[in-house]
Design an enzyme around this catalytic site. Sequence first.
Site, PDB file in Angstrom:
ATOM      1  N   HIS A 168      -3.939   7.333   6.631  1.00 57.63           N
ATOM      2  CA  HIS A 168      -3.672   5.891   6.643  1.00 57.63           C
ATOM      3  C   HIS A 168      -4.675   5.185   7.562  1.00 57.63           C
ATOM      4  O   HIS A 168      -4.305   4.518   8.518  1.00 57.63           O
ATOM      5  CB  HIS A 168      -2.224   5.643   7.095  1.00 57.63           C
ATOM      6  CG  HIS A 168      -1.735   4.246   6.808  1.00 57.63           C
ATOM      7  ND1 HIS A 168      -1.937   3.202   7.674  1.00 57.63           N
ATOM      8  CD2 HIS A 168      -1.043   3.729   5.764  1.00 57.63           C
ATOM      9  CE1 HIS A 168      -1.396   2.093   7.183  1.00 57.63           C
ATOM     10  NE2 HIS A 168      -0.840   2.399   6.018  1.00 57.63           N
TER      11      HIS A 168
ATOM     12  N   ASP B 283       0.809  -1.215   0.000  1.00 56.62           N
ATOM     13  CA  ASP B 283       0.000   0.000   0.000  1.00 56.62           C
ATOM     14  C   ASP B 283       0.842   1.266   0.000  1.00 56.62           C
ATOM     15  O   ASP B 283       0.313   2.377  -0.140  1.00 56.62           O
ATOM     16  CB  ASP B 283      -0.984   0.004   1.181  1.00 56.62           C
ATOM     17  CG  ASP B 283      -0.330  -0.218   2.527  1.00 56.62           C
ATOM     18  OD1 ASP B 283       0.615  -1.024   2.607  1.00 56.62           O
ATOM     19  OD2 ASP B 283      -0.773   0.393   3.526  1.00 56.62           O
TER      20      ASP B 283
END
Length: 306
Positions: A266, A67
Site C-alpha cells: 500500500h 482503492d
Amino acid sequence: MSARELVVLGTASQAPARDRNHNGYFLRWDTEGLLFDPGEGTQRQLLFAGVPASAITRLCVTHFHGDHCLGVPGIVQRLSLDAVAHPVAAHYPASGAEYFARLRRASVFHERATLAEAPVTGEGTIATGGFGELRARRLDHPVESFGYQLTEPDGRRMLPDRLARFGVHGPDVGRLQREGGLRVGDRTVTLAEVSAPRPGQRFAFVMDTRLCDGAFALAEGADLLVIESTFLSADAGLAAEYGHLTAAQAGRIAAESGVRRLVLTHFSQRYTEPEEFRADAAREFGGDIVVAADLMRVSVPRRRGR
C-alpha cells in the site's frame, strides 16, 4: 505450489501507478481462498496471477475507500460468469452495508453464484471452520475499518521414531490421533508419548490505520503479517493526518508482536524507490521483510519448531 501462500495482486494506495495496481491480496490457505480488499482491476490481476475465481471462498473488505473495494463488482460478477458452485462469504464493516449493496449491484448481470454476506458488526470471531478461526479487530482510520486475523488451532506433530519404538504403524496411527490412546500389546500408548506440540499458524492483514491497539493485537504472533506502509518516516506527519502508517511504524508493530515475516504494501505514489520502505522498516524490525510487488507470491513460513 505452496498450500499456504499470499498472492499479491496490487500494491498501490490511493492512485495506481504504471507498475502498481490498486490493492488486492489473495491468501491460499489449504482448501480456502481469501480475497482481501479487491481494488479496481483485481479481476484482471487474478488472471495474470493464474488464480481462478473458483479459488475464492471468502471476500474480506477492511473499509470502503475506493482503492480497497472498487474491484468488488468485477469479482462478484466473475463468480457468476464462471458459475462458481460453492458459496462465497463476504465480510465487510456493517456500517458500510449501503456501499456494499451498491457495489454488488453495480450493473446488470445474471447472478448464478451464491454470495453469503456476513457483515462485521464488532470485534471478535467472525467465522470458524476447517481453516481455523477468522477474527476482526477495529483499526484507526477516518472511516470505520477492520483488520483480519486467521488463526489455526494448535495441534500435535507425530514423531516417527517414537511411533516405531512403541510399535504403532499403519492405520493405528490415525486411530491414536483420533482417540488419544491405543492399546498395543500389554500397555496403552498415549498420544503425548509419540508426538510433540505443533503450534497453529497465524496470518494477519492490517490495512489503513494509525498506530492503535487493534493493529498490535492482529499482528500478535503472526507467521505472516501483511500491513500497509503508505509513507516513509520523513512524512510521519502526513501519515498521522490521513490515518496511515509509516514503514518504520509497521516495523515496530512487527517487532513488538513477534511477527516472523513482514510484508509491506500500500505504497504512496509519491515514492519511486521501493527499497526505501525496507530500510525504514528495518529501523524497528530485524526480521524477514518483504517489500511487496504486484503479482509476487509470498509463502507462509514453515511451522515453528520444524
